[in-house]
Design a protein around this motif. Structure first.
Motif, PDB file in Angstrom:
ATOM      1  N   SER A 105      80.582  -9.983  54.975  1.00 28.60           N
ATOM      2  CA  SER A 105      80.069 -11.162  55.679  1.00 28.60           C
ATOM      3  C   SER A 105      80.817 -11.330  56.997  1.00 28.60           C
ATOM      4  O   SER A 105      81.911 -10.785  57.190  1.00 28.60           O
ATOM      5  CB  SER A 105      80.249 -12.413  54.827  1.00 28.60           C
ATOM      6  OG  SER A 105      81.625 -12.769  54.745  1.00 28.60           O
ATOM      7  N   SER A 107      80.909 -14.208  60.735  1.00 31.08           N
ATOM      8  CA  SER A 107      80.359 -15.351  61.465  1.00 31.08           C
ATOM      9  C   SER A 107      80.433 -15.042  62.952  1.00 31.08           C
ATOM     10  O   SER A 107      81.096 -14.102  63.382  1.00 31.08           O
ATOM     11  CB  SER A 107      81.131 -16.635  61.136  1.00 31.08           C
ATOM     12  OG  SER A 107      82.486 -16.509  61.524  1.00 31.08           O
ATOM     13  N   GLN A 116      69.571 -15.923  65.533  1.00 38.23           N
ATOM     14  CA  GLN A 116      70.831 -16.514  65.071  1.00 38.23           C
ATOM     15  C   GLN A 116      70.671 -18.011  64.837  1.00 38.23           C
ATOM     16  O   GLN A 116      71.136 -18.545  63.818  1.00 38.23           O
ATOM     17  CB  GLN A 116      71.935 -16.254  66.099  1.00 38.23           C
ATOM     18  CG  GLN A 116      72.245 -14.787  66.321  1.00 38.23           C
ATOM     19  CD  GLN A 116      73.067 -14.547  67.573  1.00 38.23           C
ATOM     20  OE1 GLN A 116      73.091 -15.368  68.493  1.00 38.23           O
ATOM     21  NE2 GLN A 116      73.738 -13.396  67.630  1.00 38.23           N
ATOM     22  N   GLU A 119      68.587 -18.554  61.609  1.00 33.63           N
ATOM     23  CA  GLU A 119      69.326 -18.344  60.368  1.00 33.63           C
ATOM     24  C   GLU A 119      70.285 -19.503  60.091  1.00 33.63           C
ATOM     25  O   GLU A 119      70.414 -19.960  58.947  1.00 33.63           O
ATOM     26  CB  GLU A 119      70.095 -17.027  60.413  1.00 33.63           C
ATOM     27  CG  GLU A 119      69.214 -15.787  60.416  1.00 33.63           C
ATOM     28  CD  GLU A 119      68.424 -15.611  59.127  1.00 33.63           C
ATOM     29  OE1 GLU A 119      68.905 -16.059  58.064  1.00 33.63           O
ATOM     30  OE2 GLU A 119      67.330 -15.023  59.183  1.00 33.63           O
ATOM     31  N   ALA A 120      70.959 -19.977  61.126  1.00 30.64           N
ATOM     32  CA  ALA A 120      71.896 -21.088  60.939  1.00 30.64           C
ATOM     33  C   ALA A 120      71.163 -22.364  60.546  1.00 30.64           C
ATOM     34  O   ALA A 120      71.549 -23.053  59.592  1.00 30.64           O
ATOM     35  CB  ALA A 120      72.702 -21.306  62.224  1.00 30.64           C
ATOM     36  N   GLN A 123      70.016 -22.273  57.002  1.00 32.08           N
ATOM     37  CA  GLN A 123      71.088 -22.445  56.032  1.00 32.08           C
ATOM     38  C   GLN A 123      71.561 -23.897  55.943  1.00 32.08           C
ATOM     39  O   GLN A 123      71.797 -24.414  54.847  1.00 32.08           O
ATOM     40  CB  GLN A 123      72.258 -21.522  56.372  1.00 32.08           C
ATOM     41  CG  GLN A 123      71.999 -20.057  56.069  1.00 32.08           C
ATOM     42  CD  GLN A 123      71.670 -19.801  54.608  1.00 32.08           C
ATOM     43  OE1 GLN A 123      72.279 -20.382  53.710  1.00 32.08           O
ATOM     44  NE2 GLN A 123      70.690 -18.943  54.364  1.00 32.08           N
ATOM     45  N   VAL A 211      78.415 -20.790  59.626  1.00 35.23           N
ATOM     46  CA  VAL A 211      77.420 -20.096  58.808  1.00 35.23           C
ATOM     47  C   VAL A 211      77.896 -18.674  58.575  1.00 35.23           C
ATOM     48  O   VAL A 211      78.271 -17.984  59.527  1.00 35.23           O
ATOM     49  CB  VAL A 211      76.039 -20.083  59.489  1.00 35.23           C
ATOM     50  CG1 VAL A 211      75.030 -19.280  58.661  1.00 35.23           C
ATOM     51  CG2 VAL A 211      75.541 -21.498  59.715  1.00 35.23           C
ATOM     52  N   LEU A 213      77.012 -14.867  57.767  1.00 30.66           N
ATOM     53  CA  LEU A 213      75.902 -13.938  57.919  1.00 30.66           C
ATOM     54  C   LEU A 213      76.231 -12.639  57.192  1.00 30.66           C
ATOM     55  O   LEU A 213      77.403 -12.255  57.069  1.00 30.66           O
ATOM     56  CB  LEU A 213      75.654 -13.648  59.395  1.00 30.66           C
ATOM     57  CG  LEU A 213      75.400 -14.855  60.307  1.00 30.66           C
ATOM     58  CD1 LEU A 213      75.405 -14.429  61.762  1.00 30.66           C
ATOM     59  CD2 LEU A 213      74.096 -15.546  59.954  1.00 30.66           C
ATOM     60  N   LYS A 218      71.502 -11.867  58.461  1.00 29.11           N
ATOM     61  CA  LYS A 218      70.753 -12.879  57.730  1.00 29.11           C
ATOM     62  C   LYS A 218      71.735 -13.901  57.152  1.00 29.11           C
ATOM     63  O   LYS A 218      72.838 -13.551  56.724  1.00 29.11           O
ATOM     64  CB  LYS A 218      69.925 -12.256  56.601  1.00 29.11           C
ATOM     65  CG  LYS A 218      68.864 -11.274  57.087  1.00 29.11           C
ATOM     66  CD  LYS A 218      67.816 -11.967  57.935  1.00 29.11           C
ATOM     67  CE  LYS A 218      66.711 -11.012  58.362  1.00 29.11           C
ATOM     68  NZ  LYS A 218      65.711 -11.677  59.242  1.00 29.11           N
ATOM     69  N   GLY A 219      71.332 -15.151  57.127  1.00 29.85           N
ATOM     70  CA  GLY A 219      72.210 -16.203  56.643  1.00 29.85           C
ATOM     71  C   GLY A 219      72.511 -16.075  55.163  1.00 29.85           C
ATOM     72  O   GLY A 219      71.613 -15.812  54.358  1.00 29.85           O
TER      73      GLY A 219
END
Length: 360
Positions: A105, A107, A116, A119-120, A123, A211, A213, A218-219
Motif C-alpha cells: 500500500s 499514499s 486519484q 478513489e479518495a 473511500q 487514503v 492506495l 485503487k483505494g
C-alpha cells in the motif's frame, strides 16, 4: 524514544529498525520493520488531542462495528500492547499506538489526476456510509468545535478587535472581504438547525494522504482516524474540495497559480456520490458546492485571525506568512464562486443520474 516504547508491544525487538515516516504535521510517526513484517508507530500529540484515550475508544467502537456489519472492509486496527491495552504510555514521552503496515500500500500527498480524487472521495464516502448504523453517542468528540464556523467567526471578530494594530491595518482589504462574506456563516448556522442535515461518522481530515492506495492506485481504505467523530458531510466534502481542486497548495504565494480544476471536481462528485447519494438528503446534495465554500472560508479566517494576533497557533516561517495563507484561501474561494454555475451543472448530472457514478 521510539525504541523505548516498542517492548510494550513486541516481545522481540533486537532486530527492529525504525525510520521517520509520512508527511503528517500533528503526530510523530515512524515505520518499524523487522525480518517478517512492518508496523507504523505514532506518538499522539497531546497539545492537539487532550484525551488520547478517547481516540482509542472511538477506534475500538468503529472497529467492532465494522467487524460485525462489514467484515470485508479493510480497517487498520491498532495492535494491542502485550498487556492488552490500546495505548502504550510513557511518563516522559506520552501516548503511543502501533498499527500494522499494510503491505503493497502507499499514499500520495498531492492530487495530480482525476482518478486519484475519485478513489479518495469514494473511500471517504464509503467509510461514512458503512458506519451509517453506528450509535453516535458512543463516539467521543476528540477535538471540540473542530469545524464550528460560528465559533471561528467569533474568534475572527475578537482578533479584529484586539489584534496587533499594524497588522490589522495591513490586512484591511482581507478583513473587509471576509466580513462581507459572512453569509457563509449564516448558511452554516441554518444547516445546524436544519433536520435534513444529519450528523454522521465523519473523518474531518480528508486530505489525499489519508487514503491508502494499492499497487494499481485503487483505494483500499481511509487512515489517520484521530478526528473521526460525529459531524456533517460538509466537513469531509469541503476539505476535499479545498485541498484537491487547485493544483496550488495553501502555501502558494503566486495567486495566479490558484485555479479550480473542473475534472477534479467531477471526480470528487463521482466518487463520493457513488457511496453516499442514496444516503444524503436533497438539501445535503444541494449543499455540495457550499461545502467547499464552508471549508475554504473557515481556513481563510483562521489564517487571518492568527496573523492578527501574532501567529500564535500556526506559527510563521516568514514575515506575513499567515496573511499570505489567508490571501491564498481568499483567492481559492473567489475562483470557486466564479466556477459555481459550471460546477452546479456537473453536480446536477450526478445527483439525478446515479448510473453515472461508476468508476472513473
Amino acid at each position: 524514544m521510539e525504541q523505548q516504547i516498542l517492548p510494550a508491544y513486541l516481545k522481540e525487538t533486537a532486530h527492529l529498525s525504525t525510520e521517520t515516516f509520512g508527511s503528517g504535521l500533528i503526530n510523530t510517526t515512524w515505520k518499524v520493520t523487522d525480518k517478517n513484517r512492518s508496523y507504523i508507530l505514532q506518538r499522539i500529540n497531546q497539545d492537539v488531542f487532550k484525551h488520547p484515550e478517547w481516540i482509542a475508544s472511538n477506534l475500538r467502537q468503529i472497529g467492532s462495528y465494522l467487524k460485525t456489519h462489514h467484515p470485508d472492509y479493510l480497517f487498520v486496527e491498532p495492535v494491542k500492547t502485550l498487556d492488552n491495552q490500546d495505548l502504550a504510555i510513557s511518563k516522559e514521552a506520552g501516548y503511543f499506538r502501533l498499527l500494522p503496515f499494510i503491505k503493497d500500500s502507499h499514499s500520495i500527498d498531492v492530487v495530480t489526476e482525476p482518478s486519484q480524487a475519485y478513489e479518495a472521495a469514494k473511500q471517504f464516502g464509503r467509510f461514512t456510509a458503512l458506519l451509517e448504523g453506528i450509535k453516535l453517542d458512543e463516539l467521543h468528540t476528540t477535538i471540540a468545535d473542530f469545524h464550528n464556523l460560528t465559533l471561528r467567526f467569533r474568534q475572527f471578530e475578537d482578533a479584529i478587535a484586539s489584534g496587533i494594530p499594524d497588522r490589522i491595518q495591513k490586512a484591511g482589504p482581507e478583513i473587509d472581504y471576509l466580513k462581507n462574506k459572512s453569509g457563509i456563516v449564516t448558511t452554516y448556522q441554518h444547516i445546524c438547525n436544519n433536520p435534513s442535515f444529519h450528523l454522521r461518522v465523519t473523518h474531518h481530515d480528508t486530505k489525499i494522504s489519508n487514503v491508502l492506495l494499492d499497487a494499481s492506485n485503487k483505494g483500499l481504505c481511509v487512515i489517520d482516524l484521530d478526528t473521526v467523530m460525529a459531524g456533517y458531510f460538509i466537513s469531509d466534502v469541503g476539505d476535499m474540495l479545498r485541498t484537491y481542486l487547485s493544483p496550488a497548495s495553501e502555501e502558494e504565494t503566486d495567486l495566479e497559480k490558484i485555479c479550480i480544476r473542473t475534472d477534479i471536481f467531477e471526480a470528487i462528485v463521482k466518487g463520493y456520490l457513488s457511496e453516499m447519494n442514496a444516503i444524503l438528503s436533497d438539501d445535503e446534495r444541494r449543499a455540495f458546492i457550499y461545502a467547499g465554500k464552508f471549508m475554504i472560508y473557515m481556513q481563510a479566517i483562521r489564517f487571518l485571525s492568527d496573523y492578527l494576533i501574532g501567529d500564535t497557533y500556526y506559527g510563521a516561517r516568514y514575515a506575513d506568512h499567515n496573511l499570505q495563507r489567508a490571501r491564498n484561501q481568499i483567492r481559492l474561494l473567489q475562483e470557486l464562486e466564479a466556477k459555481e454555475p459550471e460546477l452546479t451543472e456537473i453536480l446536477n448530472r450526478y445527483i439525478f443520474h446515479q448510473d453515472q457514478t461508476t468508476s472513473i
